[in-house]
Design a protein around this motif. Structure first.
Motif, PDB file in Angstrom:
ATOM      1  N   VAL A  71      -7.906  -5.656   6.126  1.00  0.00           N
ATOM      2  CA  VAL A  71      -7.154  -6.523   5.207  1.00  0.00           C
ATOM      3  C   VAL A  71      -6.799  -7.848   5.856  1.00  0.00           C
ATOM      4  O   VAL A  71      -6.947  -8.914   5.245  1.00  0.00           O
ATOM      5  CB  VAL A  71      -5.887  -5.802   4.710  1.00  0.00           C
ATOM      6  N   GLN A  72      -6.327  -7.814   7.092  1.00  0.00           N
ATOM      7  CA  GLN A  72      -5.840  -9.036   7.718  1.00  0.00           C
ATOM      8  C   GLN A  72      -6.918 -10.102   7.867  1.00  0.00           C
ATOM      9  O   GLN A  72      -6.649 -11.289   7.626  1.00  0.00           O
ATOM     10  CB  GLN A  72      -5.218  -8.704   9.075  1.00  0.00           C
ATOM     11  N   VAL A  90      -7.154  10.765   6.091  1.00  0.00           N
ATOM     12  CA  VAL A  90      -7.726   9.864   5.100  1.00  0.00           C
ATOM     13  C   VAL A  90      -8.775   8.966   5.747  1.00  0.00           C
ATOM     14  O   VAL A  90      -8.540   8.385   6.822  1.00  0.00           O
ATOM     15  CB  VAL A  90      -6.619   9.006   4.438  1.00  0.00           C
ATOM     16  N   ASP A  91      -9.921   8.862   5.093  1.00  0.00           N
ATOM     17  CA  ASP A  91     -10.982   7.952   5.538  1.00  0.00           C
ATOM     18  C   ASP A  91     -10.600   6.533   5.098  1.00  0.00           C
ATOM     19  O   ASP A  91     -10.860   6.111   3.973  1.00  0.00           O
ATOM     20  CB  ASP A  91     -12.318   8.363   4.922  1.00  0.00           C
ATOM     21  N   MET A  92      -9.971   5.779   5.986  1.00  0.00           N
ATOM     22  CA  MET A  92      -9.428   4.468   5.630  1.00  0.00           C
ATOM     23  C   MET A  92     -10.525   3.446   5.352  1.00  0.00           C
ATOM     24  O   MET A  92     -10.315   2.497   4.596  1.00  0.00           O
ATOM     25  CB  MET A  92      -8.511   3.951   6.740  1.00  0.00           C
ATOM     26  N   PHE A 148       0.861  -1.186   0.000  1.00  0.00           N
ATOM     27  CA  PHE A 148       0.000   0.000   0.000  1.00  0.00           C
ATOM     28  C   PHE A 148       0.895   1.233   0.000  1.00  0.00           C
ATOM     29  O   PHE A 148       1.758   1.379   0.877  1.00  0.00           O
ATOM     30  CB  PHE A 148      -0.919   0.011   1.220  1.00  0.00           C
ATOM     31  N   SER A 149       0.686   2.102  -0.984  1.00  0.00           N
ATOM     32  CA  SER A 149       1.534   3.291  -1.135  1.00  0.00           C
ATOM     33  C   SER A 149       0.664   4.540  -1.132  1.00  0.00           C
ATOM     34  O   SER A 149      -0.374   4.597  -1.805  1.00  0.00           O
ATOM     35  CB  SER A 149       2.336   3.228  -2.436  1.00  0.00           C
ATOM     36  N   LEU A 150       1.095   5.516  -0.366  1.00  0.00           N
ATOM     37  CA  LEU A 150       0.450   6.828  -0.338  1.00  0.00           C
ATOM     38  C   LEU A 150       1.300   7.794  -1.153  1.00  0.00           C
ATOM     39  O   LEU A 150       2.476   8.007  -0.838  1.00  0.00           O
ATOM     40  CB  LEU A 150       0.303   7.328   1.099  1.00  0.00           C
ATOM     41  N   LEU A 151       0.727   8.339  -2.209  1.00  0.00           N
ATOM     42  CA  LEU A 151       1.433   9.255  -3.089  1.00  0.00           C
ATOM     43  C   LEU A 151       0.980  10.681  -2.794  1.00  0.00           C
ATOM     44  O   LEU A 151      -0.196  11.024  -2.984  1.00  0.00           O
ATOM     45  CB  LEU A 151       1.161   8.918  -4.560  1.00  0.00           C
ATOM     46  N   ASN A 152       1.933  11.493  -2.318  1.00  0.00           N
ATOM     47  CA  ASN A 152       1.657  12.895  -2.001  1.00  0.00           C
ATOM     48  C   ASN A 152       2.545  13.770  -2.884  1.00  0.00           C
ATOM     49  O   ASN A 152       3.691  14.073  -2.524  1.00  0.00           O
ATOM     50  CB  ASN A 152       1.924  13.167  -0.527  1.00  0.00           C
ATOM     51  N   PRO A 153       2.058  14.163  -4.050  1.00  0.00           N
ATOM     52  CA  PRO A 153       2.902  14.938  -4.966  1.00  0.00           C
ATOM     53  C   PRO A 153       3.090  16.393  -4.544  1.00  0.00           C
ATOM     54  O   PRO A 153       3.955  17.088  -5.087  1.00  0.00           O
ATOM     55  CB  PRO A 153       2.146  14.849  -6.296  1.00  0.00           C
ATOM     56  N   ILE A 180      -2.598   3.416   8.235  1.00  0.00           N
ATOM     57  CA  ILE A 180      -2.524   2.208   7.411  1.00  0.00           C
ATOM     58  C   ILE A 180      -2.392   0.962   8.274  1.00  0.00           C
ATOM     59  O   ILE A 180      -2.934  -0.100   7.935  1.00  0.00           O
ATOM     60  CB  ILE A 180      -1.357   2.324   6.401  1.00  0.00           C
ATOM     61  N   GLU A 181      -1.694   1.052   9.396  1.00  0.00           N
ATOM     62  CA  GLU A 181      -1.542  -0.132  10.258  1.00  0.00           C
ATOM     63  C   GLU A 181      -2.885  -0.572  10.810  1.00  0.00           C
ATOM     64  O   GLU A 181      -3.215  -1.761  10.807  1.00  0.00           O
ATOM     65  CB  GLU A 181      -0.561   0.178  11.382  1.00  0.00           C
ATOM     66  N   GLY A 182      -3.657   0.396  11.311  1.00  0.00           N
ATOM     67  CA  GLY A 182      -4.976   0.041  11.835  1.00  0.00           C
ATOM     68  C   GLY A 182      -5.908  -0.453  10.752  1.00  0.00           C
ATOM     69  O   GLY A 182      -6.705  -1.379  10.977  1.00  0.00           O
TER      70      GLY A 182
END
Length: 553
Positions: A255-256, A380-382, A231-236, A247-249
């Protein structure tokens, strides 16, 4: 005085003949076999006959279905015929001689007392809790309960229900053809829960005729021993956006659990990263009507390559890598939307690329720019993001929403874990066995045609192991043991490829016969010419002595 000299000469001639014969005998009897044995190409024996039999192997994919009839679900005359077994079978021809038969083995029986009690309740949740068995159900097996036609367990407008733990409920019918009608309903539910045509099309796409399935069913990821999910977050534009994502939560909550349900299909590893100043390779277009920017459908393929060079995750990976990118557009191109082929905005504002991953564009709320100075803090609304990524992950694995029968109640994601696992195991077993048999057949043909290739013992052991694994997988599939069949199929394709690509097979592959003559003629010719000339001379003298007439006094 001449007699002793002549005798000595004759003795030397005899001694020379004996020496020539001795050297010739040593060279022929001892030297030639020793040279032949020490210079021969070692070739361990292989099971050629068993490999040729695999090419015409017929796989039988059996789905054990237990059909449990409650009282008054079918006429009493039909109830008296229980228990018995019905087999529903269909065949799928492949490009090669191999064929696959899909077999649903339906074992009909009466409901037990606790099952009758559970199915007589008015709530499906209470029924499921009471029917939950302590022992684990075999992977791929299904249980379908047949309830009375007017039972209140299901809504009156529903004919069937697909529940968790690979169980389902269908309505019976009071009709003289009750078993046939119920049997068709059971097959429809069983196909939706396990072995669908879409699953087979995805798994056997490379082995089916070109016009058998459409190209959109040839997309799922190939079966592997493991998968890496990134999982990658792109912040240009970090000067304008201070993006935070849990992302961990999100992985732990969303996902887990999904990956844990699919753990039998492979090993999964998950990681994440944040990339700053990572821009898309396509300039968005401005839409004056909506004062927004958009990416057209035809430009989406050009987005992946520039971004992929920044990911750097697939270069050192042994397993397929699935990339999921969350892109927060820069302030100059906000808001940014993705359009479909018809020019309409995509509801999820995301797209996926088969066998690669997916990209989602996450727009910042325009009100945030008026409330604070730059950079704007973005939370971010995960839940929204992971809902999209999990849907893309199912598509990448070929786990689409099941084609439900008419008037079938499907509660949703809680019923999908074991069903999705069964589909992945079916697809993995059906996908890996044909390539394994093709690899073994190609290897046997190659080794049979080229005698210079060395066949070491470890290569032969891999071939034997692959053949045994293919045979075991076919037996387990025919018996309905899905988990063990998947394990054997993975071992078959791994051993067959390890044998086919073994480096020792190439050592003497490009060593033609003319090079052998160029090496051995200078070695043997100087030694062989004197011996051959001596043998010829001895033969001529012996032949002459036989023809010489004897003197008669």
């Amino acid at each position: 005085m001449a007699a002793p000299g002549a005798a000595a000469t004759d003795l030397e001639v005899v001694r020379g003949k004996r020496a020539a014969l001795f050297f010739a005998a040593v060279a022929i009897v001892l030297g030639l076999p020793l040279w032949w044995k020490t210079t021969e190409t070692y070739r361990a024996p292989l099971p050629y006959s068993e490999i040729s039999g695999l090419n015409a192997l017929q796989l039988r994919l059996m789905v054990p279905v237990t059909v449990v009839f409650t009282r008054e679900s079918v006429p009493s005359d039909d109830q008296e015929k229980l228990p018995f077994t019905v087999v529903h079978e269909r065949e799928i021809p492949l490009k090669y001689k191999m064929k696959i038969k899909c077999r649903f083995q339906k074992a009909y029986r009466r409901a037990l007392d606790h099952e009758e009690e559970a199915l007589s309740l008015g709530s499906m949740q209470e029924t499921e809790t009471m029917l939950a068995e302590p022992q684990e159900q075999a992977e791929g097996s299904l249980t379908v309960y047949v309830i009375p036609e007017h039972s209140s367990l299901l809504p009156q407008d529903m004919m069937s229900y697909i529940g968790p733990e690979r169980t389902a409920v269908v309505r019976g019918i009071m009709h003289r053809e009750a078993f046939n009608i119920v049997g068709r309903r059971v097959i429809q539910v069983a196909q939706a829960m396990s072995l669908t045509e879409d699953v087979l099309a995805a798994a056997l796409a490379d082995h089916l005729p070109e016009d058998k399935w459409s190209s959109d069913k040839r997309r799922p990821l190939k079966s592997s021993l493991g998968y890496e999910i990134t999982f990658s977050l792109l912040n240009p534009d970090p000067k304008s956006h201070d993006v935070h994502w849990d992302i961990e939560g999100a992985v732990r909550r969303y996902v887990q659990p999904f990956l844990s349900a699919l753990s039998a299909a492979g090993n999964f590893s998950v990681d994440s990263q944040i990339l700053y100043y990572a821009v898309l390779g396509v300039n968005p277009r401005f839409d004056p009507a909506s004062s927004s920017y958009y990416l057209a459908a035809h430009s989406l393929p050009h987005v992946i390559n520039p971004v992929e060079s920044r990911l750097g995750s697939s270069a050192a990976s042994l397993y397929p890598v699935l990339n999921f990118l969350l892109y927060v557009p820069e302030l100059a191109h906000s808001p940014l939307y993705i359009q479909d082929k018809d020019g309409a905005p995509v509801a999820t504002n995301a797209f996926h690329s088969p066998r690669w991953g997916g990209i989602m564009v996450y727009n910042v709320d325009p009100k945030a720019y008026n409330a604070s100075k730059l950079p704007v803090r973005v939370e971010v609304d995960m839940e929204q993001v992971m809902e999209v990524f999990l849907a893309q992950l199912r598509l990448l694995f070929g786990i689409a929403q099941p084609q439900l029968p008419v008037k079938c109640l499907f509660p949703g994601p809680k019923s999908e874990g074991l069903t999705e696992l069964a589909r992945l195991l079916w697809a993995g077993s059906g996908e890996t066995l044909p390539p394994a048999t093709t690899t073994l057949t190609s290897l046997a043909q190659l080794l049979g045609k080229i005698s210079n290739i060395v066949i070491k013992d470890d290569v032969a052991s891999e071939v034997y192991r692959a053949v045994a694994a293919v045979q075991k997988a076919a037996e387990e599939l025919a018996s309905g043991h899905l988990a063990s069949a998947f394990t054997a199929s993975q071992e078959a394709v791994t051993s067959s490829e390890r044998a086919f690509f073994d480096p020792s097979l190439l050592h003497l592959l490009y060593f033609p016969d003319d090079q052998k003559f160029a090496i051995y003629i200078p070695l043997f010719l100087p030694m062989a010419v004197p011996i051959l000339l001596s043998l010829v001379k001895i033969f001529l003298e012996t032949r002459k002595s036989w023809k010489k007439p004897e003197k008669i006094d």
